[in-house]
Design a protein around this motif. Structure first.
Motif, PDB file in Angstrom:
ATOM      1  N   THR A 155       0.832  -1.203   0.000  1.00 41.59           N
ATOM      2  CA  THR A 155       0.000   0.000   0.000  1.00 41.59           C
ATOM      3  C   THR A 155       0.864   1.249   0.000  1.00 41.59           C
ATOM      4  O   THR A 155       1.869   1.325   0.706  1.00 41.59           O
ATOM      5  CB  THR A 155      -0.904   0.016   1.256  1.00 41.59           C
ATOM      6  N   SER A 157       0.501   5.587   0.380  1.00 42.85           N
ATOM      7  CA  SER A 157      -0.459   6.543   0.938  1.00 42.85           C
ATOM      8  C   SER A 157       0.235   7.868   1.209  1.00 42.85           C
ATOM      9  O   SER A 157       1.470   7.949   1.236  1.00 42.85           O
ATOM     10  CB  SER A 157      -1.038   5.976   2.242  1.00 42.85           C
ATOM     11  N   MET A 167      -6.229   2.629   8.472  1.00 34.29           N
ATOM     12  CA  MET A 167      -6.764   2.782   7.120  1.00 34.29           C
ATOM     13  C   MET A 167      -8.231   3.224   7.119  1.00 34.29           C
ATOM     14  O   MET A 167      -8.800   3.467   6.051  1.00 34.29           O
ATOM     15  CB  MET A 167      -6.622   1.462   6.351  1.00 34.29           C
ATOM     16  N   ILE A 172      -8.820   4.725  -1.160  1.00 31.04           N
ATOM     17  CA  ILE A 172      -7.747   3.959  -1.781  1.00 31.04           C
ATOM     18  C   ILE A 172      -8.193   3.393  -3.126  1.00 31.04           C
ATOM     19  O   ILE A 172      -9.271   2.797  -3.230  1.00 31.04           O
ATOM     20  CB  ILE A 172      -7.245   2.829  -0.852  1.00 31.04           C
ATOM     21  N   PRO A 184      -8.906  -3.654   2.050  1.00 31.92           N
ATOM     22  CA  PRO A 184      -9.298  -2.289   2.404  1.00 31.92           C
ATOM     23  C   PRO A 184     -10.620  -2.220   3.177  1.00 31.92           C
ATOM     24  O   PRO A 184     -10.735  -1.480   4.157  1.00 31.92           O
ATOM     25  CB  PRO A 184      -9.409  -1.589   1.043  1.00 31.92           C
ATOM     26  N   ALA A 210      -4.634   6.997  -1.728  1.00 32.44           N
ATOM     27  CA  ALA A 210      -3.755   5.836  -1.619  1.00 32.44           C
ATOM     28  C   ALA A 210      -4.024   4.877  -2.773  1.00 32.44           C
ATOM     29  O   ALA A 210      -5.024   5.005  -3.494  1.00 32.44           O
ATOM     30  CB  ALA A 210      -3.976   5.130  -0.281  1.00 32.44           C
ATOM     31  N   GLN A 211      -3.126   3.912  -2.933  1.00 34.56           N
ATOM     32  CA  GLN A 211      -3.307   2.843  -3.916  1.00 34.56           C
ATOM     33  C   GLN A 211      -2.509   1.642  -3.438  1.00 34.56           C
ATOM     34  O   GLN A 211      -1.773   1.714  -2.458  1.00 34.56           O
ATOM     35  CB  GLN A 211      -2.877   3.304  -5.310  1.00 34.56           C
ATOM     36  N   GLU A 212      -2.636   0.518  -4.136  1.00 37.40           N
ATOM     37  CA  GLU A 212      -1.864  -0.667  -3.762  1.00 37.40           C
ATOM     38  C   GLU A 212      -1.396  -1.369  -5.024  1.00 37.40           C
ATOM     39  O   GLU A 212      -2.150  -1.520  -5.978  1.00 37.40           O
ATOM     40  CB  GLU A 212      -2.671  -1.582  -2.839  1.00 37.40           C
ATOM     41  N   GLN A 227       3.172  10.101  -3.821  1.00 34.98           N
ATOM     42  CA  GLN A 227       2.858   9.455  -2.538  1.00 34.98           C
ATOM     43  C   GLN A 227       4.035   9.637  -1.593  1.00 34.98           C
ATOM     44  O   GLN A 227       5.185   9.736  -2.026  1.00 34.98           O
ATOM     45  CB  GLN A 227       2.578   7.960  -2.742  1.00 34.98           C
TER      46      GLN A 227
END
Length: 328
Positions: A155, A157, A167, A172, A184, A210-212, A227
């Motif tokens: 992850t 963020s 979280m 996200i 998530p 955010a992303q993963e 990020q």
């Protein structure tokens, strides 16, 4: 002795035959399209180009495969649909998209189903993988020829994350596939599906926080530029399938099927080796870029997922989950 008249006649015959020879050679070559959504710098592309050239070599030029990277022929959902529509012949894509046609194959995206990359690679050679791939083929007609290690998904963020509870409320980005929602949601985040090609801009303009993705993708897509935090959640150990369309697979002779299979599997193994080596280097790379890289207790995240979203409630067969868990 050959007379001049005879020589002229022979020459004329040769010249008349040439167009037919050229036409026959042109007809013998089959042009194919191979599509994916990854950058030209990534091994998924470089090894696909190698495989295309190798297939041409091993089939004496009977197949010309053009590789289209970086969503040139559409987003991931589009190229999967393209296998049926005939707009593409081969793709590299995740099982989460194959699961739209055959849900059981998406079980590999259930968070923390794999212990480590070696566990995933054992799955790629297992009977359970063969069973799931066969089920997908029976449903779609498309044939999975190879599986490539994509990476361990982490992850990123703009806020610090130490625990699952941190979280809560986090916007996200996740791929538009149910399996990615599990972690998530279990941690109280607000998962937002956005197409892969649009993630950078979404992070940059604050559409999501955010992303993963695997570390290799975070680097290739330059997500680290927008990020501040990388959190090593390791929630999904991801893979990609190399898939041949139903129509192409049906046309291939047994000999050509073997060539396509052997070459794509070799390309997958080469990609896997590159990605695993790169992952080892990237933690320090990101730290040097000024990002904070945080280790977390994955067991806490796993427990939250298991309580909130069981494999069965996510639409997967418990027997498949158990069979994968049992692999050594």
């Amino acid at each position: 002795m050959v007379t001049s008249t005879r020589r002229a006649a022979l020459s004329l015959a040769v010249l008349m035959a040439l167009p037919f020879t050229v036409l026959s050679a042109a007809q013998a070559q089959t042009k194919l399209k191979w599509a994916h959504v990854y950058e030209t710098s990534e091994p998924f592309h470089t090894q696909s180009v190698w495989a295309a050239q190798e297939i041409a070599k091993r089939t004496s030029g009977r197949y010309q495969i053009d590789v289209f990277p970086a969503s040139q022929l559409g987003k991931e959902a589009d190229i999967n649909q393209g296998l049926t529509l005939g707009t593409v012949d081969m793709i590299i894509s995740g099982s989460s998209f194959a699961a739209r046609s055959y849900p059981p194959i998406g079980v590999t995206y259930y968070p923390y189903i794999f212990r480590d990359p070696q566990h995933l690679l054992a799955y790629a050679k297992s009977d359970v993988f063969k069973t799931l791939a066969k089920g997908y083929e029976e449903k779609t007609g498309n044939h999975i020829v190879a599986l490539t290690y994509y990476g361990m998904r982490h992850t990123t963020s703009n806020k610090p994350i130490q625990t699952c509870a941190d979280m809560k409320g986090l916007k996200i980005r996740v791929p538009d596939a149910p399996a990615y929602l599990a972690m998530p949601k279990a941690c109280g985040a607000n998962p937002t599906p956005i197409a892969f090609a649009e993630v950078y801009l979404a992070l940059q303009n604050g559409t999501v926080d955010a992303q993963e993705n695997p570390l290799t993708t975070i680097e290739a897509k330059k997500f680290f530029e927008v990020q501040k935090q990388i959190v090593l959640t390791g929630h999904i150990i991801d893979s990609l399938n190399t898939i041949i369309s139903k129509s192409l697979w049906a046309k291939l002779s047994p000999e050509d099927r073997q060539i396509f299979t052997e070459v794509t599997q070799e390309a997958a193994a080469r990609s896997t080796t590159e990605i695993q080596a790169k992952e080892k280097e990237l933690v320090e790379f990101f730290r040097q870029k000024g990002l904070t890289v945080t280790e977390v207790d994955k067991a806490v995240f796993k427990d939250a997922v298991m309580k909130a979203v069981t494999p069965e409630s996510a639409g997967y067969r418990k027997s498949d989950w158990e069979a994968i868990q049992a692999l050594q």
